[in-house]
Design a protein around this motif. Structure first.
Motif, short mmCIF file in Angstrom:
data_model
loop_
_atom_site.label_atom_id
_atom_site.label_comp_id
_atom_site.label_asym_id
_atom_site.label_seq_id
_atom_site.Cartn_x
_atom_site.Cartn_y
_atom_site.Cartn_z
N ASP A 84 -6.91 6.84 -54.04
CA ASP A 84 -8.17 6.10 -54.07
C ASP A 84 -8.06 4.73 -53.41
N ILE A 85 -6.83 4.20 -53.38
CA ILE A 85 -6.60 2.88 -52.76
C ILE A 85 -5.12 2.78 -52.39
N CYS A 86 -4.82 2.01 -51.33
CA CYS A 86 -3.42 1.82 -50.89
C CYS A 86 -3.07 0.34 -50.94
N LEU A 87 -1.91 0.03 -51.56
CA LEU A 87 -1.36 -1.33 -51.58
C LEU A 87 -0.09 -1.30 -50.76
N LEU A 88 -0.06 -2.01 -49.64
CA LEU A 88 1.06 -1.91 -48.71
C LEU A 88 1.70 -3.26 -48.48
N ASP A 89 3.00 -3.36 -48.78
CA ASP A 89 3.73 -4.58 -48.44
C ASP A 89 3.85 -4.63 -46.92
N PRO A 92 -9.72 2.28 -49.23
CA PRO A 92 -9.45 0.85 -49.08
C PRO A 92 -7.95 0.58 -48.94
N ILE A 93 -7.59 -0.33 -48.04
CA ILE A 93 -6.19 -0.72 -47.83
C ILE A 93 -6.07 -2.21 -48.09
N LEU A 94 -5.17 -2.56 -49.02
CA LEU A 94 -4.91 -3.96 -49.37
C LEU A 94 -3.47 -4.26 -48.97
N CYS A 140 -5.35 -3.49 -37.65
CA CYS A 140 -4.67 -2.23 -37.97
C CYS A 140 -5.47 -1.41 -38.99
N GLY A 141 -6.57 -1.98 -39.49
CA GLY A 141 -7.42 -1.20 -40.40
C GLY A 141 -7.40 -1.63 -41.85
N ALA A 142 -6.65 -2.71 -42.16
CA ALA A 142 -6.63 -3.18 -43.55
C ALA A 142 -7.99 -3.78 -43.91
N ASP A 143 -8.35 -3.69 -45.18
CA ASP A 143 -9.62 -4.24 -45.66
C ASP A 143 -9.47 -5.64 -46.23
N ASP A 144 -8.28 -5.95 -46.74
CA ASP A 144 -8.07 -7.24 -47.37
C ASP A 144 -6.57 -7.46 -47.52
N TYR A 145 -6.20 -8.63 -48.04
CA TYR A 145 -4.78 -8.94 -48.23
C TYR A 145 -4.64 -9.76 -49.50
N ILE A 146 -3.44 -9.76 -50.03
CA ILE A 146 -3.13 -10.62 -51.18
C ILE A 146 -1.76 -11.24 -50.90
N ILE A 147 -1.65 -12.54 -51.16
CA ILE A 147 -0.44 -13.26 -50.75
C ILE A 147 0.51 -13.46 -51.92
#
Length: 231
Positions: free
Chosen positions: A50-55, A78-80, A97-104
């Motif tokens: 349902d969602i991907c979290l990618l380092d 969604p890709i975070l 590259c297609g990511a929807d958002d980021y978290i630092i």
């Protein structure tokens, strides 16, 4: 009870990976943890998520490469991106590259859970009963299908592009303040997200080159206005 939302987590720092996995599991998510980018690509091709979290920084394909590969298969998940870098170029590259958002990093689990919840609620909205179709000038926009089409040409959009266009379509021919767009589409108003929004506005303008009657105007010092016949 609803089926648990399934999360693909790619993180090569396994101590952090297990902390994230345990926290997400406690919050009711089903989490699959992969220690490198290639393992994440392999998992994604075999299972539904349902969602991907990618380092971003990973061996055997970094987060950018994994996002690109996922986007070749679907525009709807969604890709975070999880990144230790706050460089604007990295973020913009991530969106390309297609990511929807980021978290630092470092981030709080509360912030991560909030971001995931926002994305999954928006995804559910895409599959709701409400028809979210618009005619923008000569172009047809289907929020549910993430498609913008004119004549025989159809553009596949990412979820974030579609969310931004949806908000513009809901308020056509009206000046929308930058902070208003950021809060409604990204859930947060900050400088870096503002720069990201500019990237997405540029992408939408490229689509609208197909119809000269549609224009996203920048109102300096204020925000944007979608100048078009929308119904």
């Amino acid at each position: 009870m609803n089926t648990k939302s399934k999360v693909l987590l790619a993180e090569d720092d396994l101590s952090l990976g297990y902390v994230i996995k345990d926290n997400l599991a406690d919050a009711g998510y089903d989490v699959v943890l992969c220690a490198d980018g290639q393992a994440a690509i392999d998992k994604f091709s075999k299972e539904n998520f349902d969602i991907c979290l990618l380092d971003v920084m990973m061996p055997n394909k970094d987060g950018f490469a994994v996002a690109k590969k996922i986007r070749q298969q679907t525009d709807q998940i969604p890709i975070l991106l999880i990144t230790a870098k706050s460089l604007e170029e990295d973020r913009i590259h991530g969106f390309e590259c297609g990511a929807d958002d980021y978290i630092i990093k470092p981030f709080s689990m509360q912030e991560l859970l909030l971001r995931i919840d926002v994305f999954l609620r928006r995804t559910k909205k895409m599959y709701s009963e409400k028809m979210l179709n618009f005619q923008i000038g000569k172009m047809k926009f289907s929020f549910k299908d993430l498609k913008l089409s004119v004549g025989g040409t159809a553009f596949n959009m990412t979820q974030k592009e579609a969310e931004l266009l949806l908000f513009l379509c809901e308020h056509p021919n009206r000046i929308l303040k930058r902070e208003e767009v950021l809060l409604n589409v990204w859930g947060k108003d900050d400088y870096f997200l503002g720069r990201s929004m500019d990237v997405f506005i540029t992408k939408l303008r490229k689509y609208f080159k197909e119809d000269a009657s549609v224009q996203i105007e920048t109102i300096h010092g204020m925000g944007f206005r979608l100048n078009a016949s929308v119904h």
